[in-house]
Design a protein around this motif. Structure first.
Motif: not given
Length: 230
Positions: A218-230
Motif C-alpha cells: 500500500a505504501l509503495l503504491r502511494l509513493l508510485a502515485e506521488g501521494r507519499a514521500t520517502g
C-alpha cells in the motif's frame, strides 16, 4: 508508464490455428542470459516470438545512458516494427535469463500478416500501444523523481511477476540486477541504490541478490502515485 504490455500477449490473442501457422514458419532458438536478441539501429527484419523467459527492451540515450523501456515475456513478439516498415531496429532486446523463442524471417512474417487480417489488426494495436507507452515514458522521465519512478517499477514487477510470501509480502525473483533496475528507472545506479536503501530503512521492501520482497504494498503504491514521500 509501464514495463509490461497491456492486454493479452500477441500469440495468446491469435486464434489457435493462426498461432500454430506462425510458429511453424520459423525456427526455434535458445538465447542465453544477457545475449542480444535484436540490436538497436541494425537493419535486420526478422521477428522473434518469445515462448518462454523474459527479455529487456532498451535504448541508448544521447548521453550514452542505457534506458530500459519494457520487459517482454512469453507470448509476445519483438522485432515486428522493422519487419513491417523496413526501418532500422528502434531498440535493443536482450535475454534476461534463458530465453526460448521462434525466429521468423521478415518476408514470411509480412506474408503471414497479408493472409490473416485478424493478425494484422493485433500487430497494429500492439504498435500503437507501444508508441503510447513510449510517450508516457518521456513524460515520466521529465516530471517524476527517482523514488517515485522506482516505486512504480517495483509495484508493477510485484503485480506482474511476484508471488505471495508465506509470512506476508510479495516476492519477485525476476533476475534484474541493480544496474538493470537503474536502467528501468532512467537514473544512475547510485541514485537507485540510495532510493532502495530508503525503502529498506522504512520497511517497505527487503532486497537480496537479484530478488526483492515488497513488504508494504500500500505504501509503495502511494509513493508510485506521488501521494507519499520517502
Amino acid at each position: 508508464m509501464s514495463l509490461f504490455e497491456g492486454g493479452r500477449p500477441f500469440l495468446d490473442a491469435l486464434p489457435a490455428q493462426d498461432r500454430r501457422v506462425l510458429l511453424a514458419l520459423g525456427r526455434h532458438r535458445t538465447y542465453e542470459p544477457s545475449q542480444i536478441v535484436l540490436r538497436e539501429h541494425d537493419r535486420t527484419t526478422f521477428v522473434v516470438a518469445i515462448t518462454s523467459g523474459w527479455a529487456t527492451v532498451s535504448v541508448e540515450t544521447e548521453r550514452g545512458i542505457r534506458l530500459i523501456l519494457a520487459l517482454r515475456g512469453a507470448g509476445e513478439v519483438v522485432g515486428d516494427q522493422a519487419a513491417v516498415d523496413y526501418g532500422s531496429r528502434s531498440a535493443t532486446v536482450t535475454a534476461l535469463g534463458r530465453l526460448e523463442a521462434v525466429v521468423v524471417s521478415g518476408d514470411r512474417f509480412r506474408a503471414y500478416l497479408a493472409a490473416r487480417p485478424a493478425a494484422t489488426v493485433l500487430i497494429m494495436r500492439q504498435l500503437s500501444s507501444r508508441l503510447r507507452s513510449s510517450d508516457g515514458e518521456r513524460r515520466s522521465l521529465a516530471s517524476e523523481k527517482v523514488l517515485q519512478r522506482l516505486a512504480a517499477r517495483l509495484v508493477e514487477l510485484a503485480e506482474r511477476t511476484g508471488r505471495p510470501e508465506a509470512g506476508g509480502g510479495i516476492s519477485v525473483d525476476l533476475p534484474l540486477p541493480q544496474h538493470d533496475i537503474a536502467a528501468a528507472v532512467g537514473s544512475t545506479r547510485e541514485a537507485v541504490a540510495k532510493a532502495l536503501r530508503l525503502l529498506r530503512d522504512q520497511g517497505v521492501v527487503q532486497t537480496a541478490s537479484r530478488r526483492f520482497v515488497v513488504v508494504d504494498t500500500a505504501l509503495l503504491r502511494l509513493l508510485a502515485e506521488g501521494r507519499a514521500t520517502g
